[in-house]
Scaffold this active site. Structure first.
Site, PDB file in Angstrom:
ATOM      1  N   HIS A  46      -6.084  -1.203   7.748  1.00 45.48           N
ATOM      2  CA  HIS A  46      -4.804  -0.584   8.106  1.00 45.48           C
ATOM      3  C   HIS A  46      -4.717  -0.466   9.631  1.00 45.48           C
ATOM      4  O   HIS A  46      -5.276   0.449  10.223  1.00 45.48           O
ATOM      5  CB  HIS A  46      -4.716   0.800   7.457  1.00 45.48           C
ATOM      6  CG  HIS A  46      -3.343   1.400   7.447  1.00 45.48           C
ATOM      7  ND1 HIS A  46      -2.319   0.964   8.262  1.00 45.48           N
ATOM      8  CD2 HIS A  46      -2.802   2.406   6.697  1.00 45.48           C
ATOM      9  CE1 HIS A  46      -1.219   1.683   8.020  1.00 45.48           C
ATOM     10  NE2 HIS A  46      -1.497   2.565   7.068  1.00 45.48           N
TER      11      HIS A  46
ATOM     12  N   PRO B  70       0.843  -1.203   0.000  1.00 46.87           N
ATOM     13  CA  PRO B  70       0.000   0.000   0.000  1.00 46.87           C
ATOM     14  C   PRO B  70       0.874   1.247   0.000  1.00 46.87           C
ATOM     15  O   PRO B  70       1.783   1.363   0.826  1.00 46.87           O
ATOM     16  CB  PRO B  70      -0.790  -0.126   1.308  1.00 46.87           C
ATOM     17  CG  PRO B  70       0.005  -1.057   2.173  1.00 46.87           C
ATOM     18  CD  PRO B  70       0.733  -1.976   1.242  1.00 46.87           C
TER      19      PRO B  70
ATOM     20  N   ALA C  10       6.794  -7.014   4.915  1.00 47.74           N
ATOM     21  CA  ALA C  10       7.188  -5.823   4.158  1.00 47.74           C
ATOM     22  C   ALA C  10       8.208  -5.053   4.960  1.00 47.74           C
ATOM     23  O   ALA C  10       8.254  -5.151   6.194  1.00 47.74           O
ATOM     24  CB  ALA C  10       5.975  -4.930   3.903  1.00 47.74           C
TER      25      ALA C  10
ATOM     26  N   GLN D 161      -6.831  -0.973   0.723  1.00 44.19           N
ATOM     27  CA  GLN D 161      -6.429  -0.727   2.114  1.00 44.19           C
ATOM     28  C   GLN D 161      -7.319   0.375   2.698  1.00 44.19           C
ATOM     29  O   GLN D 161      -7.341   1.497   2.182  1.00 44.19           O
ATOM     30  CB  GLN D 161      -4.967  -0.315   2.223  1.00 44.19           C
ATOM     31  CG  GLN D 161      -4.538  -0.283   3.703  1.00 44.19           C
ATOM     32  CD  GLN D 161      -3.153   0.281   3.955  1.00 44.19           C
ATOM     33  OE1 GLN D 161      -2.858   1.391   3.533  1.00 44.19           O
ATOM     34  NE2 GLN D 161      -2.327  -0.465   4.659  1.00 44.19           N
TER      35      GLN D 161
ATOM     36  N   TYR E  87      -1.803   4.958  13.116  1.00 46.71           N
ATOM     37  CA  TYR E  87      -3.129   5.503  12.791  1.00 46.71           C
ATOM     38  C   TYR E  87      -4.160   4.962  13.788  1.00 46.71           C
ATOM     39  O   TYR E  87      -3.799   4.356  14.783  1.00 46.71           O
ATOM     40  CB  TYR E  87      -3.452   5.229  11.311  1.00 46.71           C
ATOM     41  CG  TYR E  87      -2.423   5.906  10.426  1.00 46.71           C
ATOM     42  CD1 TYR E  87      -2.315   7.300  10.437  1.00 46.71           C
ATOM     43  CD2 TYR E  87      -1.500   5.178   9.677  1.00 46.71           C
ATOM     44  CE1 TYR E  87      -1.330   7.953   9.694  1.00 46.71           C
ATOM     45  CE2 TYR E  87      -0.517   5.819   8.928  1.00 46.71           C
ATOM     46  CZ  TYR E  87      -0.435   7.207   8.938  1.00 46.71           C
ATOM     47  OH  TYR E  87       0.545   7.861   8.226  1.00 46.71           O
TER      48      TYR E  87
ATOM     49  N   HIS F 271       1.334   1.673  11.728  1.00 43.26           N
ATOM     50  CA  HIS F 271       1.929   3.007  11.556  1.00 43.26           C
ATOM     51  C   HIS F 271       1.316   4.153  12.355  1.00 43.26           C
ATOM     52  O   HIS F 271       1.338   5.303  11.927  1.00 43.26           O
ATOM     53  CB  HIS F 271       1.933   3.389  10.059  1.00 43.26           C
ATOM     54  CG  HIS F 271       2.698   2.422   9.228  1.00 43.26           C
ATOM     55  ND1 HIS F 271       2.480   2.229   7.894  1.00 43.26           N
ATOM     56  CD2 HIS F 271       3.692   1.558   9.566  1.00 43.26           C
ATOM     57  CE1 HIS F 271       3.301   1.297   7.421  1.00 43.26           C
ATOM     58  NE2 HIS F 271       4.038   0.874   8.423  1.00 43.26           N
TER      59      HIS F 271
HETATM   60  C1  LIG Z   1       5.460   6.800  -0.682  1.00 45.29           C
HETATM   61  C2  LIG Z   1       5.048   5.830   0.389  1.00 45.29           C
HETATM   62  C3  LIG Z   1       3.720   5.756   0.752  1.00 45.29           C
HETATM   63  C4  LIG Z   1       3.292   4.809   1.699  1.00 45.29           C
HETATM   64  N1  LIG Z   1       1.963   4.711   1.985  1.00 45.29           N
HETATM   65  C5  LIG Z   1       1.519   3.711   2.791  1.00 45.29           C
HETATM   66  C6  LIG Z   1       0.133   3.493   2.968  1.00 45.29           C
HETATM   67  O1  LIG Z   1      -0.727   4.173   2.392  1.00 45.29           O
HETATM   68  N2  LIG Z   1      -0.237   2.475   3.792  1.00 45.29           N
HETATM   69  C7  LIG Z   1       0.670   1.678   4.426  1.00 45.29           C
HETATM   70  O2  LIG Z   1       0.276   0.771   5.155  1.00 45.29           O
HETATM   71  N3  LIG Z   1       1.992   1.853   4.251  1.00 45.29           N
HETATM   72  C8  LIG Z   1       2.435   2.831   3.434  1.00 45.29           C
HETATM   73  N4  LIG Z   1       3.793   2.951   3.196  1.00 45.29           N
HETATM   74  C9  LIG Z   1       4.712   1.933   3.697  1.00 45.29           C
HETATM   75  C10 LIG Z   1       4.943   0.869   2.597  1.00 45.29           C
HETATM   76  O3  LIG Z   1       3.770   0.124   2.344  1.00 45.29           O
HETATM   77  C11 LIG Z   1       6.058  -0.129   2.969  1.00 45.29           C
HETATM   78  O4  LIG Z   1       5.698  -0.867   4.093  1.00 45.29           O
HETATM   79  C12 LIG Z   1       7.362   0.599   3.216  1.00 45.29           C
HETATM   80  O5  LIG Z   1       7.670   1.476   2.148  1.00 45.29           O
HETATM   81  C13 LIG Z   1       8.516  -0.373   3.373  1.00 45.29           C
HETATM   82  O6  LIG Z   1       8.665  -1.183   2.228  1.00 45.29           O
HETATM   83  P1  LIG Z   1       9.784  -0.870   1.121  1.00 45.29           P
HETATM   84  O7  LIG Z   1      11.106  -0.840   1.843  1.00 45.29           O
HETATM   85  O8  LIG Z   1       9.677  -2.034   0.165  1.00 45.29           O
HETATM   86  O9  LIG Z   1       9.448   0.431   0.494  1.00 45.29           O
HETATM   87  C14 LIG Z   1       4.231   3.940   2.301  1.00 45.29           C
HETATM   88  C15 LIG Z   1       5.588   4.041   1.945  1.00 45.29           C
HETATM   89  C16 LIG Z   1       6.002   4.956   1.008  1.00 45.29           C
HETATM   90  C17 LIG Z   1       7.456   5.018   0.624  1.00 45.29           C
END
Ligand SMILES: Cc1cc2nc3c(=O)[nH]c(=O)nc-3n(C[C@H](O)[C@H](O)[C@H](O)COP(=O)(O)O)c2cc1C
Length: 375
Positions: free
Chosen positions: A181, A29, A302, A104, A186, A184
């Site tokens: 969700h 997401p 993740a 999500q 929320y 983080h």
């Molecule tokens: C631009 C951006 C937006 C994100 N938005 C969400 C989100 O809407 N919901 C969520 O659960 N995590 C969000 N995350 C966290 C990502 O889903 C992911 O867990 C995090 O980037 C770590 O994974 P990665 O190292 O592969 O990027 C966001 C991360 C980034 C970089």
């Protein structure tokens, strides 16, 4: 690009409930702040369809369950008819390419301010303790948070109901399921974590009480659309948005055990090693393995995964699926690149949250057509 002569664990079939996945590389997401006025836009059709592969699982950016759920500009919602209609062509485009698409759904709780709230009212939370101002993810702007209003006990069922309605709307929009969700910092996390939740009613105090709200949301959503269409995202070890717990391992295990009672499809966990605010990978003594062992459904991980680490996590049985965020932003054909061990495009953080409908959104290149067909 040569023949694929070795098994790539990330590129193997997996049956997630009734969904037949052809690989394990999930679109995480990702909030992109391009849904003007909280309504998904046409450019999202291209964005998501670019990231779709046959039998691949995609999770949408966080999508608001109600008009009190927002805390960032131009994030989508799914509580109005207009929003539901706007999602439909996006979902159709993903399905047309054989993708499996989960929405999500979130409520930001106190990670908000008067400006995002209907009639300029206070954001709602488990607490009335405000957040300290934070640097936004772009590293430039400061996010200001208003002092939240602690939800009364008798109001909580209404919020649970907002999640239920949002889930029903997601199914109406054509989604295959929803991801709640719960990560983080929320709203759900604001109830679960003891450094935020200072309630004295049946939603505060003991672990059981603090998890009650999240589990009621899970129960309501599962009842509404079927447990086989429901996932949840959790980050017990994260301290993002000042949501920390004094015993994250106990919280993680309690949630894993409790979720089993509802038989939901998947649990999506954010690695303890990831510091989301800085995207720094740090050493940590914590692991997700006790949760992995306890939770009976599909386990998605993740947080800072590379191709190599993802392959290893699958090969070692530490996860069923691996969600990729930043690499998937920059590489619309990420599963294909992982299959071929092709080089990856670099991501540009500066355009993660900008509002342009093209730049940093749908303009990352695919592998050239020769590479795409040579195998
Ligand atoms: C631009 C951006 C937006 C994100 N938005 C969400 C989100 O809407 N919901 C969520 O659960 N995590 C969000 N995350 C966290 C990502 O889903 C992911 O867990 C995090 O980037 C770590 O994974 P990665 O190292 O592969 O990027 C966001 C991360 C980034 C970089």
């Amino acid at each position: 690009m040569g023949e694929v002569d070795q098994i790539v664990p990330l590129i193997t079939n997996y049956k997630m409930g009734k969904f037949n996945l052809s690989h394990r590389v999930v679109l995480a997401p990702l909030t992109r702040q391009r849904s003007y006025g909280n309504v998904p836009q046409k450019h999202a059709i291209l964005y998501y369809s670019q990231r779709t592969s046959k039998g691949g699982l995609l999770i949408t950016e966080a999508t608001g369950v109600s008009d009190t759920a927002q805390g960032y500009p131009d994030t989508p919602g799914i509580w109005t008819k207009e929003q539901v209609e706007a999602w439909k062509p996006i979902v159709d485009a993903v399905h047309a390419k054989g993708g499996i698409f989960f929405c999500q759904i979130w409520h930001v709780g106190r990670v908000s301010n008067y400006g995002f709230q209907p009639n300029g009212q206070a954001p709602i939370s488990s607490t009335d303790k405000p957040l300290t101002p934070q640097l936004r993810a772009n590293g430039i702007d400061m996010a200001e948070f208003s002092t939240p209003r602690r939800l009364r006990t008798d109001e909580i069922p209404e919020i649970v109901n907002d999640f239920r309605t949002a889930a029903r709307n997601a199914i109406e929009a054509g989604f295959d399921g929803v991801e709640i969700h719960g990560a983080h910092g929320y709203l759900l996390d604001q109830f679960m974590k003891d450094k935020v939740n200072d309630r004295t009613d049946e939603y505060g105090g003991s672990l059981e009480n603090r998890c009650r709200f999240s589990l009621q949301v899970v129960e309501a959503v599962a009842e509404e659309i079927g447990a086989d269409r429901v996932g949840i995202r959790l980050s017990p070890f994260s301290e993002f948005s000042e949501a920390a717990d004094s015993n994250p391992e106990a919280l993680a295990l309690y949630m894993a055990e409790s979720l089993n009672k509802f038989g939901i499809l998947y649990c999506h966990m954010v690695e303890p090693r990831l510091k989301l605010s800085t995207a720094i990978i740090s050493e940590t003594p914590f692991t997700l393995q006790p949760m992995r062992k306890t939770f009976k459904g599909t386990f998605i991980v993740a947080g800072g995964y590379t191709r190599e680490e993802g392959n290893k996590a699958i090969a070692d049985g530490r996860a069923d699926l691996v969600a990729y965020g930043k690499w998937f932003i920059a590489n619309p054909d990420l599963p294909r690149r992982f299959e071929l061990d092709a080089p990856l495009n670099k991501y540009n953080r500066d355009t993660f949250y900008t509002s342009d409908s093209v730049v940093g959104y749908v303009d990352y290149p695919f592998l050239d057509s020769h590479s795409q067909t040579s195998n």
